[in-house]
Design an enzyme around this catalytic site. Structure first.
Site, PDB file in Angstrom:
ATOM      1  N   GLN A   1     -37.967  58.273 -35.095  1.00 31.88           N
ATOM      2  CA  GLN A   1     -38.790  57.746 -36.179  1.00 31.88           C
ATOM      3  C   GLN A   1     -40.043  58.596 -36.412  1.00 31.88           C
ATOM      4  O   GLN A   1     -41.063  58.096 -36.897  1.00 31.88           O
ATOM      5  CB  GLN A   1     -39.195  56.294 -35.882  1.00 31.88           C
ATOM      6  CG  GLN A   1     -38.086  55.289 -36.093  1.00 31.88           C
ATOM      7  CD  GLN A   1     -37.637  55.230 -37.560  1.00 31.88           C
ATOM      8  OE1 GLN A   1     -38.374  55.573 -38.474  1.00 31.88           O
ATOM      9  NE2 GLN A   1     -36.406  54.793 -37.778  1.00 31.88           N
ATOM     10  N   SER A   2     -39.982  59.868 -36.091  1.00 29.48           N
ATOM     11  CA  SER A   2     -41.172  60.719 -36.210  1.00 29.48           C
ATOM     12  C   SER A   2     -41.676  60.824 -37.651  1.00 29.48           C
ATOM     13  O   SER A   2     -40.956  61.263 -38.548  1.00 29.48           O
ATOM     14  CB  SER A   2     -40.822  62.115 -35.690  1.00 29.48           C
ATOM     15  OG  SER A   2     -41.841  63.035 -36.032  1.00 29.48           O
ATOM     16  N   ASN A   3     -42.940  60.436 -37.852  1.00 31.28           N
ATOM     17  CA  ASN A   3     -43.584  60.644 -39.158  1.00 31.28           C
ATOM     18  C   ASN A   3     -43.789  62.127 -39.399  1.00 31.28           C
ATOM     19  O   ASN A   3     -43.672  62.619 -40.518  1.00 31.28           O
ATOM     20  CB  ASN A   3     -44.967  59.976 -39.194  1.00 31.28           C
ATOM     21  CG  ASN A   3     -44.897  58.479 -38.986  1.00 31.28           C
ATOM     22  OD1 ASN A   3     -44.123  57.801 -39.646  1.00 31.28           O
ATOM     23  ND2 ASN A   3     -45.703  57.956 -38.070  1.00 31.28           N
TER      24      ASN A   3
ATOM     25  N   ALA B   1     -41.991  64.680 -38.316  1.00 32.74           N
ATOM     26  CA  ALA B   1     -40.759  65.382 -38.702  1.00 32.74           C
ATOM     27  C   ALA B   1     -40.441  65.101 -40.169  1.00 32.74           C
ATOM     28  O   ALA B   1     -40.131  66.017 -40.944  1.00 32.74           O
ATOM     29  CB  ALA B   1     -39.611  64.952 -37.792  1.00 32.74           C
TER      30      ALA B   1
END
Ligand SMILES: *Cc1c(COP(=O)(O)O)cnc(C)c1O
Length: 335
Positions: free
Chosen positions: A75-77, A79
């Site tokens: 869930q990386s913002n 990335a």
């Protein structure tokens, strides 16, 4: 000393972001509370990574990169925003993400797909494994005539952190325009670049402003941020090395990274219900719940004007697991 403007910045984002007074929360706590809206940086769903990426991708462009690789959790913002920014600049994004039990294409995973990024998941808890894969790919891409630029976790290099030296300066100028001076600025700490950048901003432009970091994960952040500050000082060719004496980091990881507990959920609700602003469950919810606890306990009695940095993260709101008894679980009944 080198100036921030000596470093190439990719034309991303909308700056300055708004600095708004939180009128209802200010009344509630008898303080002057402000929010710096870096959730409105103008690419994707906004967020702090856009400021870092402006410097990082400016460097990538200057070096002629055609592909940009980065990593993070599923869930990386960071990335997701790397993919969004790469689309704007005509570079291809490859996201090498830790899967860590995630199986639903919701929140940022959905957005990664919408953005058309190449996404690969890794069943590992060790970023070392992912960085090795990146350098293998970089070599293979070079043989095919492509130049890959690698961005580490969260874009938290000294170069990326310059975005938050700049943000500190921008916020201070907005405060001056409003005729106020902040006693304190509060920010979430996830990989450290945002916070280290703000601290360098304070060193350079307003050493009387206290900068608080609220850690949303468990890592040796004091050491990480001290190291980053030293590297930023090196990059800016400062005459005096930057010390670690203005680092003030508190642990509020609670149940653990990415797991919001009752206090964080209450912080999200309070901000939404008082001010109509959405915090995120992973970073700003934890940072704001720390601030709420201080305001309620009277710990900040000496301070009047506090700026809270809203660093974004809206994508995470659509990947949150609400407990069954949550007051936010509305029943879709019909009257
Ligand atoms: C990455 C992130 C942070 C933390 O910033 P770091 O520079 O990694 O410490 C805070 N808030 C949001 C929404 C983020 O995506």
């Amino acid at each position: 000393m080198r100036l921030l403007s000596d470093f190439p910045q990719a034309p991303l984002g909308c700056f300055p972001t708004p600095l708004q007074r939180l009128s209802n929360l200010s009344d509630l706590f008898g303080k002057e509370l402000y929010i710096k809206r870096d959730d409105m940086t103008g690419v994707g769903l906004g967020g702090n990574k856009v400021r870092k990426l402006a410097f990082l991708l400016g460097d990538a462009q200057q070096k002629g990169a055609t592909v940009v690789m980065t990593t993070g959790g599923a869930q990386s913002n960071h990335a997701m925003l790397t993919a969004a920014c790469c689309n704007r600049l005509g570079m291809k994004a490859q996201l090498l993400l830790k899967r860590r039990g995630v199986s639903d294409p919701v929140g940022n995973v959905y957005l990664d797909g919408l953005l058309g990024a190449q996404v690969d998941f890794f069943d590992t808890d060790d970023y070392g494994v992912i960085y090795e894969e990146m350098s293998r790919r970089k070599t293979a891409l070079a043989e095919a005539g492509e130049w890959a630029y690698e961005i580490p976790l969260g874009g938290s290099t000294a170069l990326g952190a310059l975005g938050y030296v700049e943000c500190f300066r921008e916020t201070l100028a907005q405060c001056a325009h409003l005729g106020i001076h902040p006693d304190r600025i509060v920010s979430a700490v996830g990989s450290g670049g945002t916070y280290a950048g703000l601290c360098v901003g304070a060193d350079l432009f307003a050493p009387d402003v206290r900068v608080t970091g609220v850690a949303v994960d468990r890592a040796p952040f004091h050491q990480i941020c001290a190291q980053l500050k030293a590297e930023i000082g090196g990059l800016l060719e400062l005459e005096q090395p930057l010390g670690d004496d203005n680092l003030e980091i508190y642990d509020n990881a609670g149940l653990g990274y990415g797991i919001p507990g009752p206090a964080e959920r209450e912080a999200l609700e309070l901000m939404a219900r008082q001010e109509g602003i959405f915090l995120d469950p992973v970073y700003t919810g934890k940072a704001f719940s720390w601030l709420l606890a201080q305001l309620r306990s009277g710990a900040l009695a000496e301070e009047q004007t506090i700026v809270f940095l809203h660093s974004g993260g809206a994508g995470g709101l659509f990947a949150i697991d609400l407990p069954e008894n949550s007051p936010c679980n509305l029943e879709i009944g019909v009257v």
